[in-house]
Write a protein that holds these residues in place. Sequence first.
Motif, PDB file in Angstrom:
ATOM      1  N   ARG A 180      47.591  67.914   3.796  1.00 31.22           N
ATOM      2  CA  ARG A 180      46.628  66.927   4.285  1.00 31.22           C
ATOM      3  C   ARG A 180      47.303  65.882   5.175  1.00 31.22           C
ATOM      4  O   ARG A 180      46.757  65.469   6.195  1.00 31.22           O
ATOM      5  N   SER A 183      48.088  67.914   8.514  1.00 29.93           N
ATOM      6  CA  SER A 183      46.980  68.485   9.285  1.00 29.93           C
ATOM      7  C   SER A 183      45.738  67.616   9.338  1.00 29.93           C
ATOM      8  O   SER A 183      44.870  67.811  10.197  1.00 29.93           O
ATOM      9  N   GLU A 185      43.525  67.762   7.036  1.00 27.95           N
ATOM     10  CA  GLU A 185      42.498  68.524   6.322  1.00 27.95           C
ATOM     11  C   GLU A 185      42.836  68.633   4.842  1.00 27.95           C
ATOM     12  O   GLU A 185      44.005  68.741   4.470  1.00 27.95           O
ATOM     13  N   ASP A 201      45.258  81.034  10.614  1.00 27.16           N
ATOM     14  CA  ASP A 201      44.793  79.673  10.860  1.00 27.16           C
ATOM     15  C   ASP A 201      45.934  78.836  11.441  1.00 27.16           C
ATOM     16  O   ASP A 201      47.021  78.752  10.860  1.00 27.16           O
ATOM     17  N   LYS A 203      46.569  75.618  11.831  1.00 27.19           N
ATOM     18  CA  LYS A 203      47.112  74.498  11.058  1.00 27.19           C
ATOM     19  C   LYS A 203      47.924  74.985   9.868  1.00 27.19           C
ATOM     20  O   LYS A 203      48.960  74.393   9.519  1.00 27.19           O
TER      21      LYS A 203
END
Length: 296
Positions: A180, A183, A185, A201, A203
């Motif tokens: 987190r 990225s 996220e 993906d 990231k």
Amino acid sequence: MPLYLGVDVGATWTRAVLVDGHANVINRLKIRTSKNPLADVAEAVAGWKFDSIGVGSIGPMDLRSGWVTNSPNSPARQFPLVEPLKKLGKPVVVANDCVAAVWGEYVFKHGVDNMVYLTLSTGVGVGAVVNGALLLGKDGNAHELGHAVIDFRAGRQCGCGGFGHFEAYIGGANVPKWFREVSGEAMADAAEVFRRYRAGDSKAVEFVNLWLDALAAGIATVVAAYDPELLIVGGSVALNNWDIIIPKLSPRLVKYLGVRPPQILQASFGDDEVAIGAAALAYKTPESLKKFGYPR
């Protein structure tokens, strides 16, 4: 035929195996780790027949008192390892989980005089045999290189409270938070990070490459400390992502290592690694543990 009970106290699960002197598993159990996990084990195996008991537990610990003293990832930071098992009436030997694992590999599998076991799981742990001797230290914590500082400038805090530790980057419990931070996220767990990596993906790919760099730096620290000829790697994060880790690790190690690299192999006993190692402590108690008054 003598039988040995080996107990693995992990942050999430506690496992026990009943083995013979060749590491053949006769019986096993798996229960959630509680605040007093050895009391749960003593109750669960009360009907089993065995000659002695070995325990491999998360730490840090005090071998003289037979207690875990400050475990950052378990339900209780402090809990007894020896006392709850006395009701079973058998000799007990205890050590750190990774110390048990490396002893199991040494006794039952490889017999290499300079070898290290590294677990990549909820946390990061290390156990080492150097010149045929199982290393323990003054309290039994000579192996706590999961808490080696690999970035002294970092603000990343480990579960133990320290900053910049190997475990703060690599440990499965810390991966979602670090992802987190990198990225922006949220991620449920380490398994999801690696699933997204496999799916391409961007990231996740960026993060796992960063994670692999941190892993290489930490392993180089371990190798510098113990100079092993063999490095055994286990734990759920490693075992579930071996196909990712191994091809990409060796080129990264070159950047950090100042000594000859060891051979790197996967742990021999899967989910039973620590429990079988604990049984090995009971089967062939190392001289370094006898100095702490074991078996008891």
